[in-house]
Design a protein around this motif. Structure first.
Motif, PDB file in Angstrom:
ATOM      1  N   THR A  23       7.154  -1.852  -4.563  1.00 30.98           N
ATOM      2  CA  THR A  23       7.336  -3.307  -4.519  1.00 30.98           C
ATOM      3  C   THR A  23       5.987  -3.929  -4.191  1.00 30.98           C
ATOM      4  OG1 THR A  23       8.687  -5.147  -3.769  1.00 30.98           O
ATOM      5  CG2 THR A  23       8.208  -3.459  -2.086  1.00 30.98           C
ATOM      6  N   LEU A  24       5.545  -4.824  -5.098  1.00 32.45           N
ATOM      7  CA  LEU A  24       4.160  -5.280  -5.067  1.00 32.45           C
ATOM      8  C   LEU A  24       4.041  -6.769  -4.825  1.00 32.45           C
ATOM      9  CD1 LEU A  24       3.037  -3.453  -8.317  1.00 32.45           C
ATOM     10  CD2 LEU A  24       2.854  -2.642  -5.990  1.00 32.45           C
ATOM     11  N   PRO A  25       3.132  -7.166  -3.930  1.00 28.10           N
ATOM     12  CA  PRO A  25       2.813  -8.591  -3.828  1.00 28.10           C
ATOM     13  C   PRO A  25       2.148  -9.027  -5.144  1.00 28.10           C
ATOM     14  CG  PRO A  25       1.882  -7.339  -1.972  1.00 28.10           C
ATOM     15  CD  PRO A  25       2.359  -6.343  -2.982  1.00 28.10           C
ATOM     16  N   PRO A  26       2.292 -10.315  -5.530  1.00 22.79           N
ATOM     17  CA  PRO A  26       1.741 -10.768  -6.814  1.00 22.79           C
ATOM     18  C   PRO A  26       0.254 -10.457  -6.989  1.00 22.79           C
ATOM     19  CG  PRO A  26       3.179 -12.450  -5.907  1.00 22.79           C
ATOM     20  CD  PRO A  26       3.069 -11.384  -4.863  1.00 22.79           C
ATOM     21  N   ASP A  27      -0.537 -10.548  -5.905  1.00 24.49           N
ATOM     22  CA  ASP A  27      -1.985 -10.307  -6.079  1.00 24.49           C
ATOM     23  C   ASP A  27      -2.283  -8.857  -6.445  1.00 24.49           C
ATOM     24  OD1 ASP A  27      -1.239  -9.762  -3.325  1.00 24.49           O
ATOM     25  OD2 ASP A  27      -3.361  -9.470  -2.926  1.00 24.49           O
ATOM     26  N   ILE A  28      -1.466  -7.923  -5.996  1.00 18.79           N
ATOM     27  CA  ILE A  28      -1.706  -6.511  -6.362  1.00 18.79           C
ATOM     28  C   ILE A  28      -1.325  -6.294  -7.829  1.00 18.79           C
ATOM     29  CG2 ILE A  28      -1.213  -4.083  -5.814  1.00 18.79           C
ATOM     30  CD1 ILE A  28      -2.497  -5.588  -3.483  1.00 18.79           C
ATOM     31  N   LEU A  29      -0.230  -6.924  -8.243  1.00 14.99           N
ATOM     32  CA  LEU A  29       0.181  -6.803  -9.654  1.00 14.99           C
ATOM     33  C   LEU A  29      -0.902  -7.391 -10.555  1.00 14.99           C
ATOM     34  CD1 LEU A  29       2.437  -5.633 -11.214  1.00 14.99           C
ATOM     35  CD2 LEU A  29       3.806  -7.653 -10.775  1.00 14.99           C
ATOM     36  N   HIS A  30      -1.509  -8.515 -10.121  1.00 15.19           N
ATOM     37  CA  HIS A  30      -2.590  -9.126 -10.891  1.00 15.19           C
ATOM     38  C   HIS A  30      -3.773  -8.156 -10.997  1.00 15.19           C
ATOM     39  CE1 HIS A  30      -5.212 -12.234 -12.486  1.00 15.19           C
ATOM     40  NE2 HIS A  30      -6.121 -11.870 -11.593  1.00 15.19           N
TER      41      HIS A  30
ATOM     42  N   THR B  99      19.562   8.330  -2.471  1.00 10.18           N
ATOM     43  CA  THR B  99      18.827   7.146  -1.989  1.00 10.18           C
ATOM     44  C   THR B  99      17.458   7.062  -2.673  1.00 10.18           C
ATOM     45  OG1 THR B  99      19.912   7.420   0.126  1.00 10.18           O
ATOM     46  CG2 THR B  99      17.920   6.055   0.109  1.00 10.18           C
ATOM     47  N   GLU B 100      17.128   5.850  -3.169  1.00 14.92           N
ATOM     48  CA  GLU B 100      15.842   5.682  -3.853  1.00 14.92           C
ATOM     49  C   GLU B 100      14.742   5.297  -2.868  1.00 14.92           C
ATOM     50  OE1 GLU B 100      15.712   4.056  -7.915  1.00 14.92           O
ATOM     51  OE2 GLU B 100      17.797   3.488  -7.549  1.00 14.92           O
ATOM     52  N   ILE B 101      13.560   5.849  -3.115  1.00 12.77           N
ATOM     53  CA  ILE B 101      12.390   5.562  -2.259  1.00 12.77           C
ATOM     54  C   ILE B 101      11.671   4.349  -2.830  1.00 12.77           C
ATOM     55  CG2 ILE B 101      10.240   6.466  -1.308  1.00 12.77           C
ATOM     56  CD1 ILE B 101      11.423   9.320  -1.862  1.00 12.77           C
ATOM     57  N   LEU B 102      11.692   3.267  -2.049  1.00 13.21           N
ATOM     58  CA  LEU B 102      11.114   1.982  -2.457  1.00 13.21           C
ATOM     59  C   LEU B 102       9.864   1.768  -1.587  1.00 13.21           C
ATOM     60  CD1 LEU B 102      13.306  -1.280  -2.697  1.00 13.21           C
ATOM     61  CD2 LEU B 102      10.864  -1.283  -2.287  1.00 13.21           C
ATOM     62  N   VAL B 103       8.714   2.044  -2.160  1.00 13.60           N
ATOM     63  CA  VAL B 103       7.480   1.999  -1.365  1.00 13.60           C
ATOM     64  C   VAL B 103       7.077   0.542  -1.135  1.00 13.60           C
ATOM     65  CG1 VAL B 103       5.098   2.798  -1.187  1.00 13.60           C
ATOM     66  CG2 VAL B 103       6.788   4.187  -2.407  1.00 13.60           C
ATOM     67  N   ALA B 104       6.957   0.155   0.139  1.00 16.65           N
ATOM     68  CA  ALA B 104       6.658  -1.239   0.501  1.00 16.65           C
ATOM     69  C   ALA B 104       5.367  -1.304   1.316  1.00 16.65           C
ATOM     70  CB  ALA B 104       7.826  -1.813   1.301  1.00 16.65           C
ATOM     71  N   SER B 105       4.946  -2.556   1.579  1.00 14.52           N
ATOM     72  CA  SER B 105       3.696  -2.802   2.312  1.00 14.52           C
ATOM     73  C   SER B 105       2.524  -2.167   1.565  1.00 14.52           C
ATOM     74  CB  SER B 105       3.820  -2.266   3.754  1.00 14.52           C
ATOM     75  OG  SER B 105       2.693  -2.595   4.517  1.00 14.52           O
ATOM     76  N   ILE B 106       2.485  -2.443   0.276  1.00 19.36           N
ATOM     77  CA  ILE B 106       1.414  -1.922  -0.592  1.00 19.36           C
ATOM     78  C   ILE B 106       0.244  -2.897  -0.543  1.00 19.36           C
ATOM     79  CG2 ILE B 106       0.861  -1.641  -3.051  1.00 19.36           C
ATOM     80  CD1 ILE B 106       3.458  -0.088  -3.312  1.00 19.36           C
ATOM     81  N   ARG B 107      -0.948  -2.370  -0.328  1.00 22.71           N
ATOM     82  CA  ARG B 107      -2.106  -3.236  -0.072  1.00 22.71           C
ATOM     83  C   ARG B 107      -3.131  -3.250  -1.193  1.00 22.71           C
ATOM     84  NH1 ARG B 107      -1.657  -3.494   5.584  1.00 22.71           N
ATOM     85  NH2 ARG B 107       0.408  -4.398   5.771  1.00 22.71           N
ATOM     86  N   HIS B 108      -3.085  -2.236  -2.102  1.00 25.10           N
ATOM     87  CA  HIS B 108      -4.088  -2.174  -3.167  1.00 25.10           C
ATOM     88  C   HIS B 108      -3.558  -1.295  -4.315  1.00 25.10           C
ATOM     89  CE1 HIS B 108      -4.970   1.700  -1.349  1.00 25.10           C
ATOM     90  NE2 HIS B 108      -5.197   1.075  -0.193  1.00 25.10           N
ATOM     91  N   PRO B 109      -4.178  -1.415  -5.510  1.00 24.36           N
ATOM     92  CA  PRO B 109      -3.666  -0.664  -6.667  1.00 24.36           C
ATOM     93  C   PRO B 109      -3.682   0.853  -6.484  1.00 24.36           C
ATOM     94  CG  PRO B 109      -5.097  -2.443  -7.403  1.00 24.36           C
ATOM     95  CD  PRO B 109      -5.234  -2.386  -5.911  1.00 24.36           C
ATOM     96  N   LEU B 110      -4.596   1.382  -5.670  1.00 25.37           N
ATOM     97  CA  LEU B 110      -4.606   2.843  -5.474  1.00 25.37           C
ATOM     98  C   LEU B 110      -3.330   3.319  -4.780  1.00 25.37           C
ATOM     99  CD1 LEU B 110      -8.235   3.896  -4.463  1.00 25.37           C
ATOM    100  CD2 LEU B 110      -6.898   4.661  -6.436  1.00 25.37           C
ATOM    101  N   HIS B 111      -2.759   2.467  -3.920  1.00 26.67           N
ATOM    102  CA  HIS B 111      -1.473   2.813  -3.305  1.00 26.67           C
ATOM    103  C   HIS B 111      -0.416   3.058  -4.389  1.00 26.67           C
ATOM    104  CE1 HIS B 111      -1.874   1.085   1.079  1.00 26.67           C
ATOM    105  NE2 HIS B 111      -2.004   2.400   1.062  1.00 26.67           N
ATOM    106  N   VAL B 112      -0.479   2.250  -5.447  1.00 27.05           N
ATOM    107  CA  VAL B 112       0.524   2.364  -6.531  1.00 27.05           C
ATOM    108  C   VAL B 112       0.359   3.700  -7.241  1.00 27.05           C
ATOM    109  CG1 VAL B 112       1.415   1.305  -8.649  1.00 27.05           C
ATOM    110  CG2 VAL B 112       0.496  -0.149  -6.811  1.00 27.05           C
TER     111      VAL B 112
END
Ligand code: G3P
Length: 221
Positions: free
Chosen positions: A183-190, A158-171
């Motif tokens: 999985t990133l909201p568009p504003d975090i990817l920006h 099973t792959e770990i898909l980290v969700a509810s990411i709020r800022h780039p440091l989470h990544v």
């Protein structure tokens, strides 16, 4: 590390997909509720735009309803992954859908214990919501570390898909823990893309080259 876009916004999905940085997309009822038009058309377009896995979520909470919805959602495309909530009937659906050859993403995971059970049931992905854990006064990244260690100890696929990411440091933290996917909201990817020193550096290159061109008007590469 794979990057998914956590959005149902087709413009954002196309924009980042065209950059070649997207491995997949995750949606949920809240994200779909923010988009205009028939959600079935939105889901169709996302599935046709993205080659990688696209998570589409069931709405029902009864086993039979979830199974029916899952089979209908799978008809949107071969790359559909059915998102199922982390509830007892959800795990039963995960088990049955695996037997039917339909991959699942177990969502609303908030503990390592839930992650173990979802993996045992046969989920292709589990989605721990780290931002909501942080909001609740718990260290979200800590469960990513724990789940990573447990899955690795027992070679769970099973792959770990980290969700509810709020800022780039989470990544960055998720990457340091070896998480399979963020999985990133568009504003975090920006925010990940942009850096002020890149802008200053580029502006200097352009103005310095302009001086060269002013001295050599016929210069071409
Ligand atoms: O994929 C789940 C994610 O969208 C939840 O994020 O920010 O609503 O906690 P958030």
């Amino acid at each position: 590390m794979k990057i998914f876009l956590d959005s149902a916004n087709i413009e954002s999905i196309k924009k980042y997909n065209d950059m070649g940085i997207l491995d997949g997309v995750t949606t949920n009822p809240t994200l779909l509720s923010k988009e205009k038009g028939d959600p079935r058309d939105v889901m169709n377009e996302i599935v046709r735009t993205i080659r990688g896995p696209v998570s589409l979520e069931v709405i029902g909470t009864d086993y039979e309803v979830m199974m029916d919805e899952a089979h209908k959602l799978k008809k949107y495309g071969q790359n559909v992954v059915v998102k199922v909530p982390m509830i007892p009937a959800g795990l039963r659906a995960v088990r049955s859908l695996k037997e039917d050859g339909i991959p699942t993403n177990v969502t609303l995971v908030f503990s390592s214990n839930q992650a173990i059970l979802a993996a045992k049931a046969g989920a292709a992905y589990i989605s721990p919501f780290i931002g909501r854990l942080d909001d609740n006064g718990q260290d979200g990244i800590n469960i990513i570390r724990e789940i990573g260690q447990i899955f690795s100890n027992y070679k769970f696929e099973t792959e770990i898909l980290v969700a509810s990411i709020r800022h780039p440091l989470h990544v960055i933290e998720a990457g340091k823990c070896g998480a399979d996917i963020v999985t990133l909201p568009p504003d975090i990817l920006h925010k990940m893309l942009m850096h002020p020193l890149t802008d200053v550096g580029l502006s200097n290159f352009i103005s310095d080259w302009k001086k060269v061109r002013d001295m050599n008007p016929d210069l071409v590469f």
